[in-house]
Design a protein around this motif. Sequence first.
Motif, PDB file in Angstrom:
ATOM      1  N   PRO A  54       0.636  -1.384  -0.200  1.00 55.34           N
ATOM      2  CA  PRO A  54      -0.050   0.061   0.024  1.00 55.34           C
ATOM      3  C   PRO A  54       0.522   1.585   0.205  1.00 55.34           C
ATOM      4  CG  PRO A  54       0.100  -0.696   2.098  1.00 55.34           C
ATOM      5  CD  PRO A  54       0.936  -1.732   1.167  1.00 55.34           C
ATOM      6  N   ASN A  55       2.344   1.029   0.155  1.00 52.79           N
ATOM      7  CA  ASN A  55       3.197   2.512   0.207  1.00 52.79           C
ATOM      8  C   ASN A  55       4.464   1.622  -0.636  1.00 52.79           C
ATOM      9  OD1 ASN A  55       1.643   3.651   3.038  1.00 52.79           O
ATOM     10  ND2 ASN A  55       2.537   1.433   3.751  1.00 52.79           N
ATOM     11  N   PRO A  56       4.107   2.801  -1.953  1.00 51.01           N
ATOM     12  CA  PRO A  56       5.018   2.610  -3.183  1.00 51.01           C
ATOM     13  C   PRO A  56       6.336   2.942  -2.783  1.00 51.01           C
ATOM     14  CG  PRO A  56       2.615   2.640  -4.070  1.00 51.01           C
ATOM     15  CD  PRO A  56       2.826   3.198  -2.549  1.00 51.01           C
ATOM     16  N   THR A  57       7.787   2.336  -2.597  1.00 49.42           N
ATOM     17  CA  THR A  57       8.209   3.210  -2.786  1.00 49.42           C
ATOM     18  C   THR A  57       8.927   4.470  -3.714  1.00 49.42           C
ATOM     19  OG1 THR A  57       9.331   1.720  -4.456  1.00 49.42           O
ATOM     20  CG2 THR A  57       9.610   0.961  -2.033  1.00 49.42           C
ATOM     21  N   THR A  58       8.055   4.057  -4.820  1.00 49.37           N
ATOM     22  CA  THR A  58       8.651   6.121  -5.234  1.00 49.37           C
ATOM     23  C   THR A  58       6.786   6.228  -5.286  1.00 49.37           C
ATOM     24  OG1 THR A  58      10.321   5.140  -7.189  1.00 49.37           O
ATOM     25  CG2 THR A  58       8.455   6.561  -7.596  1.00 49.37           C
ATOM     26  N   LYS A  59       6.116   7.210  -5.036  1.00 47.59           N
ATOM     27  CA  LYS A  59       5.636   7.156  -5.288  1.00 47.59           C
ATOM     28  C   LYS A  59       4.806   9.150  -6.178  1.00 47.59           C
ATOM     29  CE  LYS A  59       0.911   9.227  -1.715  1.00 47.59           C
ATOM     30  NZ  LYS A  59       0.489   8.926  -0.719  1.00 47.59           N
ATOM     31  N   LEU A  60       4.657   9.426  -6.847  1.00 52.58           N
ATOM     32  CA  LEU A  60       4.131  10.688  -8.026  1.00 52.58           C
ATOM     33  C   LEU A  60       3.161  10.662  -7.237  1.00 52.58           C
ATOM     34  CD1 LEU A  60       4.843   8.720 -11.341  1.00 52.58           C
ATOM     35  CD2 LEU A  60       6.586   9.780  -9.579  1.00 52.58           C
ATOM     36  N   PRO A  61       3.314  12.712  -7.380  1.00 54.12           N
ATOM     37  CA  PRO A  61       2.813  14.100  -6.972  1.00 54.12           C
ATOM     38  C   PRO A  61       1.361  13.951  -8.166  1.00 54.12           C
ATOM     39  CG  PRO A  61       4.810  14.374  -7.381  1.00 54.12           C
ATOM     40  CD  PRO A  61       4.818  13.398  -7.730  1.00 54.12           C
ATOM     41  N   ASP A  62       0.277  14.756  -8.381  1.00 53.23           N
ATOM     42  CA  ASP A  62      -0.396  14.700  -9.353  1.00 53.23           C
ATOM     43  C   ASP A  62       0.472  16.432 -10.141  1.00 53.23           C
ATOM     44  OD1 ASP A  62      -3.748  14.512  -8.184  1.00 53.23           O
ATOM     45  OD2 ASP A  62      -2.271  13.424  -8.561  1.00 53.23           O
ATOM     46  N   VAL A  63       0.754  16.178 -11.615  1.00 52.09           N
ATOM     47  CA  VAL A  63       1.268  16.779 -11.941  1.00 52.09           C
ATOM     48  C   VAL A  63       0.334  17.976 -12.350  1.00 52.09           C
ATOM     49  CG1 VAL A  63       2.474  17.188 -14.291  1.00 52.09           C
ATOM     50  CG2 VAL A  63       2.586  15.488 -13.129  1.00 52.09           C
ATOM     51  N   SER A  64       0.765  19.341 -11.914  1.00 50.17           N
ATOM     52  CA  SER A  64       0.143  20.488 -12.762  1.00 50.17           C
ATOM     53  C   SER A  64       1.179  21.245 -13.363  1.00 50.17           C
ATOM     54  CB  SER A  64       0.067  21.875 -11.277  1.00 50.17           C
ATOM     55  OG  SER A  64      -0.314  20.992 -10.192  1.00 50.17           O
ATOM     56  N   PRO A  65       0.620  20.491 -14.813  1.00 50.32           N
ATOM     57  CA  PRO A  65       1.677  21.794 -15.882  1.00 50.32           C
ATOM     58  C   PRO A  65       1.526  23.010 -16.063  1.00 50.32           C
ATOM     59  CG  PRO A  65      -0.094  19.823 -16.960  1.00 50.32           C
ATOM     60  CD  PRO A  65      -0.732  20.586 -15.326  1.00 50.32           C
ATOM     61  N   GLN A  66       2.417  23.003 -16.304  1.00 48.12           N
ATOM     62  CA  GLN A  66       2.777  24.911 -16.697  1.00 48.12           C
ATOM     63  C   GLN A  66       2.874  25.071 -18.445  1.00 48.12           C
ATOM     64  OE1 GLN A  66       3.387  26.896 -13.395  1.00 48.12           O
ATOM     65  NE2 GLN A  66       2.567  24.938 -12.825  1.00 48.12           N
ATOM     66  N   PRO A  67       2.761  26.228 -18.169  1.00 51.75           N
ATOM     67  CA  PRO A  67       2.960  27.260 -20.323  1.00 51.75           C
ATOM     68  C   PRO A  67       4.190  26.569 -20.414  1.00 51.75           C
ATOM     69  CG  PRO A  67       2.078  28.686 -18.744  1.00 51.75           C
ATOM     70  CD  PRO A  67       2.530  27.216 -17.135  1.00 51.75           C
ATOM     71  N   CYS A  68       4.604  26.552 -21.660  1.00 52.82           N
ATOM     72  CA  CYS A  68       5.635  25.652 -22.274  1.00 52.82           C
ATOM     73  C   CYS A  68       6.591  26.749 -22.507  1.00 52.82           C
ATOM     74  CB  CYS A  68       4.686  25.241 -23.752  1.00 52.82           C
ATOM     75  SG  CYS A  68       5.995  24.550 -24.569  1.00 52.82           S
ATOM     76  N   ALA A  69       8.220  26.024 -22.048  1.00 51.69           N
ATOM     77  CA  ALA A  69       9.029  26.680 -21.755  1.00 51.69           C
ATOM     78  C   ALA A  69       9.453  26.605 -23.217  1.00 51.69           C
ATOM     79  CB  ALA A  69      10.053  26.212 -20.792  1.00 51.69           C
ATOM     80  N   PRO A  70      10.341  27.391 -23.307  1.00 46.70           N
ATOM     81  CA  PRO A  70      12.086  27.376 -24.711  1.00 46.70           C
ATOM     82  C   PRO A  70      12.273  26.297 -24.680  1.00 46.70           C
ATOM     83  CG  PRO A  70      11.683  29.440 -23.940  1.00 46.70           C
ATOM     84  CD  PRO A  70      11.098  28.978 -22.602  1.00 46.70           C
ATOM     85  N   THR A  71      12.726  25.416 -23.434  1.00 46.30           N
ATOM     86  CA  THR A  71      13.670  24.447 -23.703  1.00 46.30           C
ATOM     87  C   THR A  71      12.735  22.906 -22.949  1.00 46.30           C
ATOM     88  OG1 THR A  71      14.039  24.968 -21.690  1.00 46.30           O
ATOM     89  CG2 THR A  71      15.398  25.219 -23.135  1.00 46.30           C
ATOM     90  N   GLY A  72      11.331  23.559 -23.004  1.00 48.69           N
ATOM     91  CA  GLY A  72      10.542  21.829 -23.506  1.00 48.69           C
ATOM     92  C   GLY A  72      10.764  21.023 -24.091  1.00 48.69           C
ATOM     93  N   THR A  73      10.236  20.168 -23.495  1.00 47.92           N
ATOM     94  CA  THR A  73      10.618  18.867 -24.861  1.00 47.92           C
ATOM     95  C   THR A  73       8.763  18.827 -25.674  1.00 47.92           C
ATOM     96  OG1 THR A  73       9.667  17.009 -23.010  1.00 47.92           O
ATOM     97  CG2 THR A  73      12.274  17.614 -23.233  1.00 47.92           C
ATOM     98  N   ASP A  76       5.236  23.682 -26.987  1.00 50.56           N
ATOM     99  CA  ASP A  76       3.662  23.510 -28.351  1.00 50.56           C
ATOM    100  C   ASP A  76       3.225  25.193 -27.828  1.00 50.56           C
ATOM    101  OD1 ASP A  76       0.784  24.240 -29.628  1.00 50.56           O
ATOM    102  OD2 ASP A  76       2.578  22.452 -29.976  1.00 50.56           O
ATOM    103  N   PRO A  77       3.208  26.301 -28.593  1.00 50.82           N
ATOM    104  CA  PRO A  77       2.377  26.853 -28.040  1.00 50.82           C
ATOM    105  C   PRO A  77       1.257  27.090 -27.421  1.00 50.82           C
ATOM    106  CG  PRO A  77       2.735  27.181 -30.650  1.00 50.82           C
ATOM    107  CD  PRO A  77       3.610  26.385 -29.936  1.00 50.82           C
ATOM    108  N   ARG A  78       0.597  26.244 -28.633  1.00 51.56           N
ATOM    109  CA  ARG A  78      -1.556  26.259 -27.756  1.00 51.56           C
ATOM    110  C   ARG A  78      -1.289  25.618 -26.638  1.00 51.56           C
ATOM    111  NH1 ARG A  78      -1.779  21.787 -32.940  1.00 51.56           N
ATOM    112  NH2 ARG A  78      -0.155  21.311 -31.819  1.00 51.56           N
ATOM    113  N   LEU A  79      -0.117  25.101 -25.374  1.00 52.23           N
ATOM    114  CA  LEU A  79      -0.543  24.733 -24.350  1.00 52.23           C
ATOM    115  C   LEU A  79      -1.240  25.101 -23.521  1.00 52.23           C
ATOM    116  CD1 LEU A  79      -0.108  22.301 -23.057  1.00 52.23           C
ATOM    117  CD2 LEU A  79       2.425  22.614 -22.388  1.00 52.23           C
ATOM    118  N   PRO A  80      -0.538  26.268 -23.333  1.00 55.11           N
ATOM    119  CA  PRO A  80      -1.344  26.846 -22.100  1.00 55.11           C
ATOM    120  C   PRO A  80      -2.842  27.706 -23.185  1.00 55.11           C
ATOM    121  CG  PRO A  80       0.727  28.568 -23.078  1.00 55.11           C
ATOM    122  CD  PRO A  80       0.163  27.090 -23.932  1.00 55.11           C
ATOM    123  N   ARG A  81      -3.312  27.839 -23.723  1.00 54.54           N
ATOM    124  CA  ARG A  81      -4.927  28.150 -23.863  1.00 54.54           C
ATOM    125  C   ARG A  81      -4.686  25.959 -24.206  1.00 54.54           C
ATOM    126  NH1 ARG A  81      -6.938  29.403 -30.425  1.00 54.54           N
ATOM    127  NH2 ARG A  81      -9.295  29.152 -28.998  1.00 54.54           N
TER     128      ARG A  81
END
Length: 558
Positions: A54-73, A76-81
């Motif tokens: 019940p307690n995984p060794t790796t626990k991922l938090p919920d992801v809150s995406p941020q607007p696209c950074a110039p070096t982000g994989t 895409d300019p449409r992401l914030p919209r």
Amino acid sequence: MKSAFGFSNVIVTLCLLLTLGASPADALAQTSNRPRVSKPTPTPARSPAPTPNPNPTTKLPDVSPQPCAPTGTGCDPRLPRILSEIRPKIDTILNNPLLARGRIGVKIEWIGKDAVIYSHNSDKYFMPASNMKSYTVAAALEALTPNFRFVTGVYSVSKPDSNGILLGDLVVYGRGDPSISSSFFDGDDYKGIDALAERIVEAGVKQINGSIIGDETYFTTEPIPYGWEWDDLQWYYGAEISPLSINDNSVRLRILPGSPGMACAVDISPVNRQFRVINNCLTMPGESRRQIRVRKKLDENVVEIAGTMPEKDTGYVGNITVSRPANIFLEILKQRLQLKGVMVKGQTRAVNLDERNGIRFSTANLTEIASLESPPLGLIAEKTMKPSQNLYTELILRVLGEERGDKTDLEKTSAQKGIEVVQKLLRKAGAEPESVVQYDGSGLSRHNLITPDSAVSLYTYMNRSAHALMWRNSLTVGGVDGTLKNRFKGTSAEANARGKTGTIDQVSALSGYVTAKSGEAFVFSILTNNIPNSRLRVNTIDEIVVLLANLDTRENAK
């Protein structure tokens, strides 16, 4: 035979008050008319699968995406919209007060952009129902390839002599072929088994002096998976698993009214001597309401029918599971051989590992008389995933274990070895090691657990797999076929969204792909648990999918 639960006289006390003539269903995502049985589920007489941590060794938090950074994989300019339009709307859907006591997990990613669009409870465990099939079938397509064929072999001590006589027994060695079934032959109960009978005749066999033996030792697993509820075992979706399977290991039960005051007419097809019917159904005059109870003994081919049916009723048809299906396989094979002019002097008999004292079948001192190959796995995957066929998935899991699993550990069952192959695929797909806890192949076990994260990782991996086309073809398409045939009608998700559903008591799930109006392609997993209202569960899932399908980020979009 003894059941997997070790008791022989328990009766599955399911009652059907069938007023519309609908057959029961569960794992195929059809609406069930049967009430739940309040008796506790007995504990199977076998070692349970490992308890999930019940307690995984790796626990991922919920992801809150941020607007696209110039070096982000995922730049895409449409992401914030997209984020500003999608996230508040999904929040509103999930904040429905009617959902407050349940649990919902959501993960949505933009395909090819490495961008998480939405995440809610995506690292939490959920019961997947038939979403579990995605993992099993994906692993099979990857490890076996879509061209893999299941083979049923026929052996004897020697070839037939010049007069076509086999001096000894004819042994049919089953290796888990699901396609000897009416489902592959437009509802014909005999075409699948006829294909095997024809191979035997073509080998020159005209007379069998011994018996026809069905060998079931290819699988080292119990015929009922751990965690299946015993009140499911009466119906076709809880069919017993055997490497010698026929017609989905079920028979078709038909009940028709007789003359008023007389017994109802009952028949079982295909015709066989394995089933016994106890008919206490009475035909009533006029147009009274149908009230029928159908019960099958848990480990016996005995069906008891009671209740009343009005004289003008159109009748009831249901599919009942078979105990020890290999025996019906052999009986029907003998019938069809005799119809083709082959004399069989002996009887028919199935043997499993217990009956062979744990010794598996060996062809070392035998001669192969004939063999039958299935259609390719790519086609079988479609026949498995679109209608959500439990038996086929369990057969695939066990064959996967025997063909690609660990052959050095003799203590592992066929299913356990298959699950290990699934785990290898998950590691390749980048899923967290403990994000999937698998007890069966189909999802009928209530002990299975997955996370939305793992489902999205799997679907993302399969979308770029060498076998991606076969994988996508296996998925049910919204408003078009399979378990999504009646969903998304008249919406932008019709003929667009495709994936795998999941439905058992208090659980609905859908994982898959959908394309927005403006061309963005998304992979998603939406899992709902602990919500008794099935319509509410499905509507919640469908609202989110339609929201994605309606997305239009073009500059001139209205």
